[in-house]
Design an enzyme around this catalytic site. Structure first.
Site, PDB file in Angstrom:
ATOM      1  N   GLY A 141       4.556  -5.265   2.826  1.00 43.11           N
ATOM      2  CA  GLY A 141       4.984  -4.036   2.172  1.00 43.11           C
ATOM      3  C   GLY A 141       5.402  -4.151   0.730  1.00 43.11           C
ATOM      4  O   GLY A 141       5.609  -3.137   0.061  1.00 43.11           O
TER       5      GLY A 141
ATOM      6  N   GLU B  98       4.143 -10.670   6.352  1.00 42.43           N
ATOM      7  CA  GLU B  98       2.769 -10.147   6.464  1.00 42.43           C
ATOM      8  C   GLU B  98       2.344  -9.408   5.193  1.00 42.43           C
ATOM      9  O   GLU B  98       1.999  -8.228   5.242  1.00 42.43           O
ATOM     10  CB  GLU B  98       2.677  -9.177   7.651  1.00 42.43           C
ATOM     11  CG  GLU B  98       3.094  -9.740   8.993  1.00 42.43           C
ATOM     12  CD  GLU B  98       3.223  -8.665  10.076  1.00 42.43           C
ATOM     13  OE1 GLU B  98       3.166  -7.454   9.756  1.00 42.43           O
ATOM     14  OE2 GLU B  98       3.377  -9.033  11.248  1.00 42.43           O
ATOM     15  N   PRO B  99       2.381 -10.072   4.034  1.00 40.41           N
ATOM     16  CA  PRO B  99       2.017  -9.349   2.811  1.00 40.41           C
ATOM     17  C   PRO B  99       0.514  -9.081   2.724  1.00 40.41           C
ATOM     18  O   PRO B  99      -0.296  -9.927   3.107  1.00 40.41           O
ATOM     19  CB  PRO B  99       2.446 -10.308   1.691  1.00 40.41           C
ATOM     20  CG  PRO B  99       2.395 -11.660   2.305  1.00 40.41           C
ATOM     21  CD  PRO B  99       2.715 -11.491   3.769  1.00 40.41           C
ATOM     22  N   GLY B 100       0.170  -7.902   2.254  1.00 44.95           N
ATOM     23  CA  GLY B 100      -1.236  -7.558   2.017  1.00 44.95           C
ATOM     24  C   GLY B 100      -1.448  -7.243   0.550  1.00 44.95           C
ATOM     25  O   GLY B 100      -1.879  -8.082  -0.241  1.00 44.95           O
ATOM     26  N   ARG B 101      -1.061  -6.027   0.173  1.00 47.84           N
ATOM     27  CA  ARG B 101      -1.262  -5.536  -1.187  1.00 47.84           C
ATOM     28  C   ARG B 101      -0.783  -6.520  -2.262  1.00 47.84           C
ATOM     29  O   ARG B 101      -1.465  -6.746  -3.256  1.00 47.84           O
ATOM     30  CB  ARG B 101      -0.487  -4.225  -1.350  1.00 47.84           C
ATOM     31  CG  ARG B 101      -0.720  -3.507  -2.675  1.00 47.84           C
ATOM     32  CD  ARG B 101       0.262  -2.335  -2.839  1.00 47.84           C
ATOM     33  NE  ARG B 101       0.376  -1.531  -1.647  1.00 47.84           N
ATOM     34  CZ  ARG B 101      -0.379  -0.467  -1.378  1.00 47.84           C
ATOM     35  NH1 ARG B 101      -1.251  -0.047  -2.251  1.00 47.84           N
ATOM     36  NH2 ARG B 101      -0.234   0.182  -0.252  1.00 47.84           N
TER      37      ARG B 101
ATOM     38  N   ARG C 158      -8.284   5.553  -2.945  1.00 47.09           N
ATOM     39  CA  ARG C 158      -6.844   5.726  -3.154  1.00 47.09           C
ATOM     40  C   ARG C 158      -6.482   6.913  -4.051  1.00 47.09           C
ATOM     41  O   ARG C 158      -5.552   7.653  -3.723  1.00 47.09           O
ATOM     42  CB  ARG C 158      -6.196   4.432  -3.666  1.00 47.09           C
ATOM     43  CG  ARG C 158      -6.340   3.263  -2.681  1.00 47.09           C
ATOM     44  CD  ARG C 158      -5.547   2.028  -3.101  1.00 47.09           C
ATOM     45  NE  ARG C 158      -4.120   2.268  -3.032  1.00 47.09           N
ATOM     46  CZ  ARG C 158      -3.339   2.542  -4.056  1.00 47.09           C
ATOM     47  NH1 ARG C 158      -3.826   2.574  -5.280  1.00 47.09           N
ATOM     48  NH2 ARG C 158      -2.075   2.775  -3.876  1.00 47.09           N
TER      49      ARG C 158
ATOM     50  N   CYS D 205     -19.996  15.002  -4.063  1.00 40.74           N
ATOM     51  CA  CYS D 205     -19.837  16.456  -3.989  1.00 40.74           C
ATOM     52  C   CYS D 205     -18.509  16.843  -3.354  1.00 40.74           C
ATOM     53  O   CYS D 205     -18.476  17.361  -2.227  1.00 40.74           O
ATOM     54  CB  CYS D 205     -21.006  17.055  -3.227  1.00 40.74           C
ATOM     55  SG  CYS D 205     -22.554  16.729  -4.064  1.00 40.74           S
ATOM     56  N   GLU D 206     -17.423  16.555  -4.027  1.00 41.56           N
ATOM     57  CA  GLU D 206     -16.069  16.924  -3.596  1.00 41.56           C
ATOM     58  C   GLU D 206     -15.242  17.043  -4.864  1.00 41.56           C
ATOM     59  O   GLU D 206     -15.309  16.151  -5.717  1.00 41.56           O
ATOM     60  CB  GLU D 206     -15.411  15.807  -2.774  1.00 41.56           C
ATOM     61  CG  GLU D 206     -16.052  15.454  -1.477  1.00 41.56           C
ATOM     62  CD  GLU D 206     -15.476  16.206  -0.296  1.00 41.56           C
ATOM     63  OE1 GLU D 206     -14.445  16.913  -0.468  1.00 41.56           O
ATOM     64  OE2 GLU D 206     -16.057  16.101   0.778  1.00 41.56           O
TER      65      GLU D 206
HETATM   66  C1  PLP Z   1      -0.498  -2.730   6.472  1.00 42.17           C
HETATM   67  C2  PLP Z   1       0.391  -3.713   7.143  1.00 42.17           C
HETATM   68  C3  PLP Z   1       0.857  -4.833   6.450  1.00 42.17           C
HETATM   69  C4  PLP Z   1       0.567  -5.075   4.992  1.00 42.17           C
HETATM   70  O1  PLP Z   1       1.148  -4.110   4.190  1.00 42.17           O
HETATM   71  P1  PLP Z   1       1.130  -4.271   2.584  1.00 42.17           P
HETATM   72  O2  PLP Z   1       1.834  -3.078   2.110  1.00 42.17           O
HETATM   73  O3  PLP Z   1      -0.305  -4.291   2.176  1.00 42.17           O
HETATM   74  O4  PLP Z   1       1.820  -5.539   2.252  1.00 42.17           O
HETATM   75  C5  PLP Z   1       1.617  -5.752   7.140  1.00 42.17           C
HETATM   76  N1  PLP Z   1       1.935  -5.568   8.460  1.00 42.17           N
HETATM   77  C6  PLP Z   1       1.504  -4.493   9.148  1.00 42.17           C
HETATM   78  C7  PLP Z   1       1.880  -4.351  10.567  1.00 42.17           C
HETATM   79  C8  PLP Z   1       0.721  -3.536   8.518  1.00 42.17           C
HETATM   80  O5  PLP Z   1       0.330  -2.459   9.207  1.00 42.17           O
END
Ligand code: PLP
Length: 425
Positions: free
Chosen positions: A248, A282-285, A321, A353-354
């Site tokens: 997050g 659990e980092p993504g972004r 996005r 087309c939006e």
């Molecule tokens: C989407 C998600 C993440 C990653 O979130 P980011 O905002 O991209 O860091 C981690 N854990 C879970 C369960 C998610 O659904």
């Protein structure tokens, strides 16, 4: 270019924007547009920032589980696997990707509110680290599937700490009203139940409160609630092995004040200090967002009242996005030299087309048809959320490593888009 999307991996040399050592006009020429371009060095340094921030837990090494849904290209997964990362997956498809990229199934956690029995079997067979279970029915089903296979499923409960992450409502997940996780008050009896089920091994606890978080306080608040629960469980003899505090952490898209990874994690790590459990994140972004851009070209310019439009060859199907969250991405010219055309204020839009098909509103740019543009901070939830809307082949993806650029996903062809379809007999 402002500092917003800039890491050392993206820099202007003379008038030309480079990714590491590679000039972007060359990438556009060689691979065509639209095209996602990632920097291996930027991915690596983002991961290492987490490693460094977590280093003081060396006695109980933390595990960084990259959230695959942010960008699931095999080359991205490969970069993180080689750095020793674990992975947070939300489907059997993502598990297959992790394995195909050489990821270690023993470092995989499986999140998501609707895992199927087939996905549970697949993940048990692969030997994943933990299932993050989000409901009572899921607990029961997983128990049954594990017994059928003669195995024990390692589980965490995803507990909803009911903290307000203060982010966009679509990406806030930790409030009571969210569809995710089990309510905080219900967790204790559910853990008792899980501990009594013969097909399950209780391993940990999990929470994830939202995305694009810039304030460290909500995550620390969630951590405080979670460790309180862990202590209550221990008092009953249910001893957890790990605490997974989700992902997050936000990134800078525009002019947001963004803490460093170390600053963001400090209050959370203070809560975890002296605890014996392994810490999972659990980092993504924050690992991929500013490690990628979307390269596009100006198709044509429509000058008029009250608006000027720059129609580019990327669209909402490539980068959803802006249309989806009204998200702001910096848009810059790849080459700033040459004969300057007067700057105008443009709506940067795609050919779809939006009316919602825009990439940027009211951007002051001096443009000519054919100019390559870079849409910055597009590494997360860019390609991963792309579609074939309007029968548009998905963009190519390129990974830059030093002075080399590798095609890591070739552009789709139109024939491939309907290859699975058939007219009536
Ligand atoms: C989407 C998600 C993440 C990653 O979130 P980011 O905002 O991209 O860091 C981690 N854990 C879970 C369960 C998610 O659904």
């Amino acid at each position: 270019m402002t500092a917003s999307a800039t890491t050392t991996a993206f820099s202007r040399r003379g008038s030309i924007l480079h990714v590491e050592e590679v000039p972007l006009p060359e990438v556009a020429e060689r691979f065509g547009t639209p095209c996602y371009v990632y920097s291996r060095a930027a991915l690596t340094s983002a991961y290492q920032a987490y490693q460094a921030a977590l280093a003081d837990r060396a006695g109980r090494p933390a595990l960084i589980c990259y959230a695959v849904k942010a960008n699931s290209n095999l080359a991205i997964l490969d970069v993180f696997a080689r750095l020793g990362a674990g992975f947070d997956i939300v489907s059997g498809g993502e598990l297959a990707r992790v394995l195909a990229a050489g990821g270690d199934p023993g470092k995989v956690v499986f999140s998501g509110v609707g895992k199927s029995r087939a996905e549970m079997r697949q993940a048990l067979a692969a030997g994943i680290l933990c299932f993050n279970v989000e409901s009572v029915p899921e607990l029961e089903t997983l128990n049954a599937v594990a017994i059928e296979l003669g195995r024990q499923a390692p589980v965490s409960l995803r507990v909803n700490p009911d903290v307000d992450a203060r982010t966009h409502p679509y990406i806030s997940t930790g409030l009571k009203s969210a569809k995710f996780g089990v309510p905080f008050e219900a967790a204790l009896p559910l853990y008792r139940r899980a501990a009594a089920l013969p097909g399950l091994t209780v391993r940990g606890i999990d929470c994830h409160i939202g995305s694009q978080l810039l304030d460290p306080a909500p995550a620390a608040e969630a951590a405080t609630k979670i460790v309180g629960l862990v202590d209550a469980l221990a008092a009953e003899g249910i001893v957890l092995h790990h605490i997974d505090l989700g992902g997050g952490m936000g990134i800078r898209y525009r002019d947001e004040t963004v803490p460093s990874v170390a600053e963001y994690l400090a209050p959370l790590l203070a809560v975890m200090r002296d605890r014996q459990e392994q810490l999972l994140l659990e980092p993504g972004r924050s690992l991929v967002g500013n490690a990628g851009l979307l390269l596009t070209r100006v198709a044509l310019l429509k000058h008029g009242e009250p608006k000027n439009f720059a129609v580019v060859d990327a669209a909402m199907n490539d980068l959803a996005r802006p249309a989806l969250y009204d998200a702001w991405h910096e848009i810059v010219k790849v080459s700033d030299g040459g004969t300057p055309t007067p700057a105008r204020v443009y709506e940067v839009v795609g050919p779809i087309c939006e009316s919602g098909d825009f990439l940027g509103h009211a951007r002051e740019l001096s443009l000519a048809p054919g100019d390559p543009l870079a849409i910055m901070s597009a590494g997360a939830y860019g390609m991963a959320m792309s579609s074939n809307y309007n029968t548009r082949p998905r963009a190519a993806e390129v990974m830059v490593d030093g002075d080399q650029a590798f095609l890591v996903r070739r552009r789709e062809t139109v024939e491939e888009l309907y290859a699975l379809e058939s007219p009536l007999p």
